[in-house]
Design an enzyme around this catalytic site. Structure first.
Site, PDB file in Angstrom:
ATOM      1  N   VAL A 130       0.865  -1.185   0.000  1.00 15.93           N
ATOM      2  CA  VAL A 130       0.000   0.000   0.000  1.00 15.93           C
ATOM      3  C   VAL A 130       0.900   1.233   0.000  1.00 15.93           C
ATOM      4  O   VAL A 130       1.636   1.469   0.961  1.00 15.93           O
ATOM      5  CB  VAL A 130      -0.937   0.007   1.226  1.00 15.93           C
ATOM      6  CG1 VAL A 130      -1.814   1.258   1.221  1.00 15.93           C
ATOM      7  CG2 VAL A 130      -1.774  -1.259   1.264  1.00 15.93           C
ATOM      8  N   GLY A 140      -6.675  11.496   0.761  1.00 17.87           N
ATOM      9  CA  GLY A 140      -7.610  10.371   0.767  1.00 17.87           C
ATOM     10  C   GLY A 140      -7.334   9.270  -0.234  1.00 17.87           C
ATOM     11  O   GLY A 140      -8.139   8.348  -0.369  1.00 17.87           O
ATOM     12  N   LEU A 141      -6.197   9.301  -0.941  1.00 18.81           N
ATOM     13  CA  LEU A 141      -5.939   8.287  -1.957  1.00 18.81           C
ATOM     14  C   LEU A 141      -5.591   6.924  -1.352  1.00 18.81           C
ATOM     15  O   LEU A 141      -5.964   5.893  -1.904  1.00 18.81           O
ATOM     16  CB  LEU A 141      -4.830   8.747  -2.904  1.00 18.81           C
ATOM     17  CG  LEU A 141      -5.088  10.051  -3.660  1.00 18.81           C
ATOM     18  CD1 LEU A 141      -3.974  10.320  -4.653  1.00 18.81           C
ATOM     19  CD2 LEU A 141      -6.451  10.052  -4.335  1.00 18.81           C
ATOM     20  N   ARG A 168       3.143   2.498  13.653  1.00 12.95           N
ATOM     21  CA  ARG A 168       2.785   3.905  13.429  1.00 12.95           C
ATOM     22  C   ARG A 168       1.651   4.098  12.427  1.00 12.95           C
ATOM     23  O   ARG A 168       1.116   5.198  12.324  1.00 12.95           O
ATOM     24  CB  ARG A 168       4.014   4.702  13.012  1.00 12.95           C
ATOM     25  CG  ARG A 168       4.598   4.274  11.691  1.00 12.95           C
ATOM     26  CD  ARG A 168       5.951   4.982  11.448  1.00 12.95           C
ATOM     27  NE  ARG A 168       6.684   4.331  10.407  1.00 12.95           N
ATOM     28  CZ  ARG A 168       6.559   4.618   9.130  1.00 12.95           C
ATOM     29  NH1 ARG A 168       5.733   5.562   8.744  1.00 12.95           N
ATOM     30  NH2 ARG A 168       7.271   3.971   8.235  1.00 12.95           N
ATOM     31  N   TYR A 173      -5.495   2.016   9.417  1.00 17.51           N
ATOM     32  CA  TYR A 173      -6.280   0.850   8.996  1.00 17.51           C
ATOM     33  C   TYR A 173      -7.502   0.574   9.869  1.00 17.51           C
ATOM     34  O   TYR A 173      -8.475  -0.006   9.403  1.00 17.51           O
ATOM     35  CB  TYR A 173      -5.380  -0.393   8.947  1.00 17.51           C
ATOM     36  CG  TYR A 173      -4.332  -0.306   7.872  1.00 17.51           C
ATOM     37  CD1 TYR A 173      -4.679  -0.453   6.525  1.00 17.51           C
ATOM     38  CD2 TYR A 173      -3.001  -0.048   8.166  1.00 17.51           C
ATOM     39  CE1 TYR A 173      -3.722  -0.361   5.520  1.00 17.51           C
ATOM     40  CE2 TYR A 173      -2.040   0.044   7.169  1.00 17.51           C
ATOM     41  CZ  TYR A 173      -2.411  -0.105   5.859  1.00 17.51           C
ATOM     42  OH  TYR A 173      -1.476  -0.012   4.864  1.00 17.51           O
TER      43      TYR A 173
END
Length: 197
Positions: A130, A140-141, A168, A173
């Site tokens: 990610v 926000g991507l 961190r 998530y």
């Protein structure tokens, strides 16, 4: 390793070029195993495809058209090691999971956000890699690619979606439905160094 708000622990992927022993030297605390159960996820997106499009981003749900050199550049800018593009292509072509990336018209269609998942295509999947281009962070991507990768996996019926996260970034998530060490389950990684003979 450079600080990055949308970064999970890359070194646990067997496709990375550096060893787990190097990882433990640079990571002071163990990385939590995060898991999402299908009952806790929502299929609505915080930023719609149309809104992303109006902001100059195209949502891509396959590796088709993905510029691997540009992706490697993003990896490097967020602190990941560069990888052999042929190995990246092989991983993307042979994965039973999902790939989500956002292309930016301002960047000439190159990737600015990316996530992939591997798994059995039925029960379980693990999210890897990610990343968000540093100059595009904070809008926000990362959340957009994560919401879509979870939706892609859930559409296939995958009910157990996991990832490894540096301490961190666990807070990133959690609002997406991931929980650390659910029901006491711990993630483990094979390491030749720790193998008993």
């Amino acid at each position: 390793m450079q600080s990055h708000p949308f970064l999970h622990l890359p070194s646990l992927s067997l496709s990375f070029s550096h060893s787990f022993s190097r990882l433990t030297a640079t990571t002071k605390t163990p990385s939590p195993f995060l898991c999402l159960y299908s009952s806790s996820a929502s299929s609505s997106f915080s930023i719609s495809d149309a809104d992303l499009q109006s902001r100059g981003f195209s949502v891509r749900l396959s590796p088709s058209g993905l510029d691997l050199d540009a992706l490697n550049d993003v990896f490097a800018r967020v602190g990941f090691p560069r990888r052999d593009p042929a190995k990246i292509r092989r991983a993307l072509d042979h994965a039973s999971g999902a790939v989500v990336w956002l292309a930016s018209s301002a960047a000439g269609g190159k990737p600015v956000a990316f996530a992939r998942a591997t798994g059995d295509g039925v029960f379980n999947a693990v999210v890897w890699d990610v990343v968000v281009e540093p100059s595009y962070q904070g809008i926000g991507l990362g959340k957009a690619v994560m919401e879509r990768i979870v939706a892609e996996l859930r559409e296939k019926g995958v009910g157990n979606i996991a990832l490894y996260a540096e301490p961190r970034v666990v807070a990133f998530y959690r609002p997406l439905g991931f929980v650390a060490d659910p029901d006491g389950i711990r993630g483990m990684v094979y390491s030749r160094k720790n193998k008993k003979r």
